[in-house]
Scaffold this motif. Structure first.
Motif, short mmCIF file in Angstrom:
data_model
loop_
_atom_site.label_atom_id
_atom_site.label_comp_id
_atom_site.label_asym_id
_atom_site.label_seq_id
_atom_site.Cartn_x
_atom_site.Cartn_y
_atom_site.Cartn_z
N ILE A 80 -49.80 12.63 -86.63
CA ILE A 80 -49.25 13.35 -87.79
C ILE A 80 -50.30 13.62 -88.87
CG2 ILE A 80 -47.70 13.09 -89.77
CD1 ILE A 80 -45.58 12.06 -87.88
N PRO A 81 -51.12 12.63 -89.28
CA PRO A 81 -52.12 12.93 -90.34
C PRO A 81 -53.06 14.06 -89.98
CG PRO A 81 -51.90 10.57 -90.01
CD PRO A 81 -51.14 11.22 -88.90
N TRP A 82 -53.45 14.15 -88.70
CA TRP A 82 -54.36 15.21 -88.29
C TRP A 82 -53.70 16.57 -88.34
CZ3 TRP A 82 -55.06 17.49 -83.02
CH2 TRP A 82 -56.18 18.30 -82.97
N ALA A 83 -52.39 16.63 -88.15
CA ALA A 83 -51.67 17.90 -88.14
C ALA A 83 -51.44 18.45 -89.54
CB ALA A 83 -50.34 17.76 -87.41
N VAL A 84 -51.49 17.60 -90.57
CA VAL A 84 -51.24 18.04 -91.94
C VAL A 84 -52.49 18.72 -92.49
CG1 VAL A 84 -50.61 17.28 -94.27
CG2 VAL A 84 -49.61 16.15 -92.26
N PRO A 85 -52.37 19.84 -93.20
CA PRO A 85 -53.56 20.51 -93.77
C PRO A 85 -54.36 19.59 -94.68
CG PRO A 85 -51.64 21.94 -93.89
CD PRO A 85 -51.14 20.62 -93.42
N THR A 86 -55.68 19.79 -94.68
CA THR A 86 -56.57 18.90 -95.43
C THR A 86 -56.30 18.95 -96.92
OG1 THR A 86 -58.28 19.26 -93.75
CG2 THR A 86 -58.98 18.31 -95.83
N ALA A 87 -56.00 20.13 -97.47
CA ALA A 87 -55.73 20.24 -98.90
C ALA A 87 -54.50 19.43 -99.29
CB ALA A 87 -55.55 21.71 -99.29
N VAL A 88 -53.49 19.43 -98.44
CA VAL A 88 -52.29 18.64 -98.71
C VAL A 88 -52.61 17.15 -98.67
CG1 VAL A 88 -49.95 18.12 -97.92
CG2 VAL A 88 -50.82 20.47 -97.79
N ILE A 89 -53.40 16.74 -97.69
CA ILE A 89 -53.82 15.33 -97.59
C ILE A 89 -54.62 14.94 -98.84
CG2 ILE A 89 -55.28 13.74 -96.31
CD1 ILE A 89 -52.70 14.34 -94.89
N ALA A 90 -55.50 15.83 -99.28
CA ALA A 90 -56.32 15.52 -100.45
C ALA A 90 -55.46 15.34 -101.70
CB ALA A 90 -57.34 16.63 -100.67
N LYS A 91 -54.45 16.19 -101.90
CA LYS A 91 -53.56 16.03 -103.05
C LYS A 91 -52.76 14.74 -102.96
CE LYS A 91 -53.04 18.39 -105.97
NZ LYS A 91 -53.74 18.45 -107.27
N LEU A 92 -52.40 14.35 -101.74
CA LEU A 92 -51.70 13.09 -101.55
C LEU A 92 -52.57 11.92 -101.99
CD1 LEU A 92 -49.42 11.31 -100.34
CD2 LEU A 92 -50.58 11.53 -98.13
N TRP A 93 -53.85 11.94 -101.63
CA TRP A 93 -54.73 10.86 -102.01
C TRP A 93 -55.11 10.91 -103.49
CZ3 TRP A 93 -55.62 6.57 -99.39
CH2 TRP A 93 -55.34 6.56 -98.03
N VAL A 94 -55.04 12.09 -104.10
CA VAL A 94 -55.21 12.16 -105.56
C VAL A 94 -54.14 11.35 -106.26
CG1 VAL A 94 -55.04 13.71 -107.55
CG2 VAL A 94 -56.46 14.36 -105.60
N VAL A 95 -52.91 11.47 -105.78
CA VAL A 95 -51.82 10.69 -106.35
C VAL A 95 -52.01 9.20 -106.08
CG1 VAL A 95 -49.32 10.31 -106.25
CG2 VAL A 95 -50.23 12.64 -106.13
#
Length: 339
Positions: free
Chosen positions: A163-178
């Motif tokens: 699942i983490p690999w399937a999510v777009p990188t920009a979305v993952i980055a915003k998640l880690w910003v939080v």
């Protein structure tokens, strides 16, 4: 003997003649045959489109990299319209003379000074590449071996890991910003209020953690494909010979999974070398996290020709690293595919 051999030779000659007639007199191959012309007609439009969409921008960028940018001329103090021949000036500007930004501007260094924005970005990018790829290979190997075993719910585990690999990188980055926010999830769990992206060390660690979490499933998937190609009989024979788990892994699993592992390492290394979106969303390239791609994009905002030179240097650097990795892993894919 002659009664048997003569009809065979005659039939073989007839078959060769029929193949020549079907192939337009050229042995059935080449561009002059009917199939060759048909292939050329079908591939021609695609090749022309690729030349226009991919080839022309690359050639134009290389040509622009040898020209000046519009701006003030330091020697005369007058505005220069740019697009004049500059030789390798843009290249030496990045490799030898462009110093770190001071007060929002740039400082010209003496020739030979390698303390530049470019080299700082190169070392940061190489550091990200080495650290993330090593961690991802170790964790990815563990995930792959876990998913390779037969157990109830294995399909669900495989989906969850990917699942983490399937999510777009920009979305993952915003998640880690939080997560890394001073009032975010991580500080709430630890009971602290530390600003993780405010200093060089923690900011780089945050990018490594986010990138490893996102792309480890990619390496795990490739290694899993290699593991599934290993016959279970090999492991059974090794057990009969008295080999323990570590010996089976070191002597059987690792050598046989090496081609898949080589592809995973090469692709991931090239991916990290051009990394842009994850560090940009997390830190905007500040606090020692500026990669080469971020530097190129920043330069594009003001100096197009200089950015073209920087892009060309980056391409040569990445190509050289890819060549070293291919030689290191002895991953000659073309030769293996033709055997």
């Amino acid at each position: 003997m002659s009664i048997v051999s003569e009809p065979i030779a005659e039939n073989a000659a007839k078959k060769r003649g029929s193949r020549r007639r079907r192939g337009g007199g050229s042995g059935g191959g080449g561009l002059h045959s009917r199939d060759g012309r048909m292939a050329l007609y079908l591939l021609g439009p695609t090749m022309v489109m690729l030349a226009l969409i991919v080839g022309y921008p690359i050639v134009n960028a290389i040509y622009k990299s040898f020209q000046t940018d519009p701006g003030l001329d330091d020697s005369t103090g007058l505005f220069n319209e740019g697009n004049e021949w500059n030789g390798v000036g843009n290249y030496t500007h990045w490799i030898l003379q462009q110093c770190n930004a001071v007060g929002g501007g740039t400082e010209t260094c003496p020739s030979g000074n390698l303390g530049s924005q470019f080299w700082d970005s190169v070392w940061v990018t190489l550091g990200f590449t080495v650290v993330t790829v090593i961690i991802e290979v170790v964790i990815g190997m563990w995930f792959a071996m876990m998913m390779h075993r037969a157990f109830r719910g294995r399909a669900l585990v495989r989906v969850a890991v990917l699942i983490p690999w399937a999510v777009p990188t920009a979305v993952i980055a915003k998640l880690w910003v939080v997560i890394f926010d001073p009032q975010g999830v991580l500080n709430n769990v630890l009971g602290t209020s530390f600003a993780w992206t405010s200093e060089s060390g923690p900011a780089r660690a945050a990018i490594v953690i986010a990138d490893v979490w996102k792309t480890t499933p990619f390496i795990a998937l490739l290694i899993l494909a290699g593991l599934q190609g290993i016959s279970s009989e090999i492991y059974e024979s090794a057990k009969v010979d008295g080999a323990n788990a570590w010996q089976r892994f070191w002597r059987i699993t690792l050598p046989l999974v090496k081609p898949a592992l080589a592809v995973a390492v090469i692709f991931r290394s090239l991916d990290v070398l051009r990394m842009y979106d994850l560090p940009w969303v997390l830190t905007q390239g500040s606090n020692g996290t500026q990669t080469i791609s971020i530097l190129v994009v920043k330069e594009l905002a003001s100096k197009l020709n200089s950015a073209a030179a920087l892009s060309t240097i980056t391409f040569v650097l990445i190509f050289a690293i890819a060549l070293v990795l291919v030689r290191l892993f002895n991953a000659n894919i073309v030769d293996r595919g033709t055997r």
